[in-house]
Design a protein around this motif. Structure first.
Motif, PDB file in Angstrom:
ATOM      1  N   TYR A 169       0.843  -1.191   0.000  1.00 36.80           N
ATOM      2  CA  TYR A 169       0.000   0.000   0.000  1.00 36.80           C
ATOM      3  C   TYR A 169       0.887   1.253   0.000  1.00 36.80           C
ATOM      4  O   TYR A 169       1.874   1.325   0.742  1.00 36.80           O
ATOM      5  CB  TYR A 169      -0.879   0.055   1.251  1.00 36.80           C
ATOM      6  CG  TYR A 169      -2.104  -0.834   1.233  1.00 36.80           C
ATOM      7  CD1 TYR A 169      -2.276  -1.826   0.274  1.00 36.80           C
ATOM      8  CD2 TYR A 169      -3.094  -0.691   2.203  1.00 36.80           C
ATOM      9  CE1 TYR A 169      -3.396  -2.640   0.274  1.00 36.80           C
ATOM     10  CE2 TYR A 169      -4.223  -1.503   2.221  1.00 36.80           C
ATOM     11  CZ  TYR A 169      -4.368  -2.480   1.252  1.00 36.80           C
ATOM     12  OH  TYR A 169      -5.483  -3.293   1.253  1.00 36.80           O
ATOM     13  N   GLU A 228       1.633  -6.607  -6.067  1.00 36.19           N
ATOM     14  CA  GLU A 228       0.665  -5.636  -6.564  1.00 36.19           C
ATOM     15  C   GLU A 228       0.696  -4.440  -5.635  1.00 36.19           C
ATOM     16  O   GLU A 228       0.955  -4.565  -4.441  1.00 36.19           O
ATOM     17  CB  GLU A 228      -0.730  -6.234  -6.640  1.00 36.19           C
ATOM     18  CG  GLU A 228      -1.325  -6.662  -5.307  1.00 36.19           C
ATOM     19  CD  GLU A 228      -2.714  -7.279  -5.460  1.00 36.19           C
ATOM     20  OE1 GLU A 228      -3.671  -6.643  -4.970  1.00 36.19           O
ATOM     21  OE2 GLU A 228      -2.830  -8.363  -6.041  1.00 36.19           O
ATOM     22  N   HIS A 255      -1.180  -0.728  -4.340  1.00 36.63           N
ATOM     23  CA  HIS A 255      -2.425   0.030  -4.258  1.00 36.63           C
ATOM     24  C   HIS A 255      -2.128   1.409  -3.684  1.00 36.63           C
ATOM     25  O   HIS A 255      -1.593   1.523  -2.578  1.00 36.63           O
ATOM     26  CB  HIS A 255      -3.443  -0.700  -3.385  1.00 36.63           C
ATOM     27  CG  HIS A 255      -3.913  -1.987  -3.981  1.00 36.63           C
ATOM     28  ND1 HIS A 255      -5.104  -2.095  -4.662  1.00 36.63           N
ATOM     29  CD2 HIS A 255      -3.335  -3.220  -4.023  1.00 36.63           C
ATOM     30  CE1 HIS A 255      -5.244  -3.339  -5.095  1.00 36.63           C
ATOM     31  NE2 HIS A 255      -4.189  -4.042  -4.721  1.00 36.63           N
ATOM     32  N   SER A 299      -3.864   4.316 -13.009  1.00 36.79           N
ATOM     33  CA  SER A 299      -3.028   3.142 -12.858  1.00 36.79           C
ATOM     34  C   SER A 299      -1.804   3.282 -13.742  1.00 36.79           C
ATOM     35  O   SER A 299      -1.899   3.737 -14.892  1.00 36.79           O
ATOM     36  CB  SER A 299      -3.801   1.881 -13.236  1.00 36.79           C
ATOM     37  OG  SER A 299      -2.939   0.758 -13.313  1.00 36.79           O
ATOM     38  N   HIS A 341      -1.143  -2.527 -10.552  1.00 40.90           N
ATOM     39  CA  HIS A 341      -1.293  -1.281  -9.797  1.00 40.90           C
ATOM     40  C   HIS A 341      -2.708  -0.738  -9.938  1.00 40.90           C
ATOM     41  O   HIS A 341      -3.273  -0.696 -11.034  1.00 40.90           O
ATOM     42  CB  HIS A 341      -0.304  -0.214 -10.280  1.00 40.90           C
ATOM     43  CG  HIS A 341      -0.517   1.125  -9.619  1.00 40.90           C
ATOM     44  ND1 HIS A 341      -0.969   2.244 -10.289  1.00 40.90           N
ATOM     45  CD2 HIS A 341      -0.372   1.500  -8.316  1.00 40.90           C
ATOM     46  CE1 HIS A 341      -1.060   3.256  -9.458  1.00 40.90           C
ATOM     47  NE2 HIS A 341      -0.717   2.830  -8.256  1.00 40.90           N
ATOM     48  N   LYS A 342      -3.259  -0.321  -8.798  1.00 44.50           N
ATOM     49  CA  LYS A 342      -4.585   0.302  -8.797  1.00 44.50           C
ATOM     50  C   LYS A 342      -4.548   1.565  -7.949  1.00 44.50           C
ATOM     51  O   LYS A 342      -3.909   1.607  -6.896  1.00 44.50           O
ATOM     52  CB  LYS A 342      -5.643  -0.662  -8.262  1.00 44.50           C
ATOM     53  CG  LYS A 342      -5.879  -1.885  -9.153  1.00 44.50           C
ATOM     54  CD  LYS A 342      -7.033  -2.719  -8.659  1.00 44.50           C
ATOM     55  CE  LYS A 342      -7.216  -3.958  -9.539  1.00 44.50           C
ATOM     56  NZ  LYS A 342      -7.531  -3.578 -10.942  1.00 44.50           N
ATOM     57  N   HIS A 380      -6.836   4.275  -5.790  1.00 42.44           N
ATOM     58  CA  HIS A 380      -8.108   4.388  -5.079  1.00 42.44           C
ATOM     59  C   HIS A 380      -8.224   5.794  -4.507  1.00 42.44           C
ATOM     60  O   HIS A 380      -7.328   6.239  -3.772  1.00 42.44           O
ATOM     61  CB  HIS A 380      -8.189   3.362  -3.951  1.00 42.44           C
ATOM     62  CG  HIS A 380      -7.890   1.962  -4.377  1.00 42.44           C
ATOM     63  ND1 HIS A 380      -8.821   1.158  -4.998  1.00 42.44           N
ATOM     64  CD2 HIS A 380      -6.743   1.230  -4.293  1.00 42.44           C
ATOM     65  CE1 HIS A 380      -8.275  -0.020  -5.264  1.00 42.44           C
ATOM     66  NE2 HIS A 380      -7.025   0.004  -4.845  1.00 42.44           N
ATOM     67  N   LEU A 407     -11.002  -4.564  -0.710  1.00 43.97           N
ATOM     68  CA  LEU A 407     -10.026  -5.032  -1.697  1.00 43.97           C
ATOM     69  C   LEU A 407      -9.735  -6.526  -1.574  1.00 43.97           C
ATOM     70  O   LEU A 407      -8.923  -7.061  -2.329  1.00 43.97           O
ATOM     71  CB  LEU A 407      -8.722  -4.236  -1.551  1.00 43.97           C
ATOM     72  CG  LEU A 407      -8.837  -2.722  -1.796  1.00 43.97           C
ATOM     73  CD1 LEU A 407      -7.480  -2.053  -1.637  1.00 43.97           C
ATOM     74  CD2 LEU A 407      -9.403  -2.440  -3.178  1.00 43.97           C
TER      75      LEU A 407
END
Length: 231
Positions: free
Chosen positions: A58, A80, A82, A92, A98-99, A101, A122
């Motif tokens: 994160y 991954e 976030h 992204s 990768h996301k 938010h 998530l």
């Protein structure tokens, strides 16, 4: 530690200034030999490359340098990533891993979510392998989201900001000029959760929000890595 915190026990405690306010909170444990300290765009963790997918990282706080941290993690690990940032519309930088938010970590506003809520939404019940926190002075509020009965990242890297001298411009909140005792409360909270400090890096160049153009002694940022032992 206590003699460094309480002024009535040691008068020198009242004189701790600048980076020296962090001196009672130097590293106390090492990363495993198989996972040495590794830098991801200046953010240091016990080597994340050794983690197998699906590991999760994160990035908490405003996007910096066009997702430089996120890109470094994507390039150097199988994880991954976030990004949590409610201050802007993001994107992204890797469709598969990768996301972005538009959330902030906390509980003070509609666009804030608790760590438990985020992990649930998530579907990260397996856990968070690493968390980077740089929230421009709101670090105490974000660290308060780490709770004994909730999800705990295995590693945390956090930037702690301090106020520059009175009269000098800053965008930081007024309550970021913390004393040694206030810092001790923050680190005691983390210690009670099982964390131990693995790395400290003082920003002596003043290249951080709220510090740019200021004296590195009078207006500073410190980076502290905290490792939650596995098992």
């Amino acid at each position: 530690l206590l003699s460094m915190i309480y002024t009535n026990s040691n008068s020198a405690a009242g004189k701790l200034d600048g980076f020296h306010r962090r001196d009672p909170f130097d590293p106390i444990i090492d990363c495993p030999r198989s996972r040495p300290i590794t830098s991801y765009n200046d953010w240091r963790f016990c080597d994340l490359m050794k983690l197998s997918a699906p590991c999760v990282v994160y990035s908490v706080g405003p996007v910096q340098n066009e997702y430089a941290f996120e890109k470094a993690v994507l390039a150097g690990t199988y994880c991954e990533v976030h990004t949590l940032d409610c201050t802007r519309d993001g994107q992204s930088v890797n469709p598969k891993r990768h996301k972005f938010h538009k959330w902030c970590l906390g509980s003070d506003a509609m666009d804030h979510k608790s760590l438990h809520e985020i992990v649930t939404v998530l579907n990260h019940s397996r856990g968070i392998d690493a968390m980077k926190i740089d929230v421009k002075g709101a670090d105490a509020q974000v660290l308060a989201q780490l709770k004994a009965n909730g999800p705990l990242p295995r590693q945390v890297a956090v930037t702690l900001h301090n106020q520059p001298p009175k009269g000098q411009h800053t965008d930081l909140p007024a309550d970021t000029g913390r004393s040694v005792a206030q810092l001790a409360v923050m680190f005691m909270h983390l210690a009670n959760l099982g964390y131990g400090i693995t790395n400290r890096r003082d920003n002596t160049e003043g290249h951080c929000d709220g510090c740019a153009g200021q004296s590195p002694i009078l207006a500073e940022c410190s980076l502290t890595n905290i490792l939650l032992p596995e098992g």
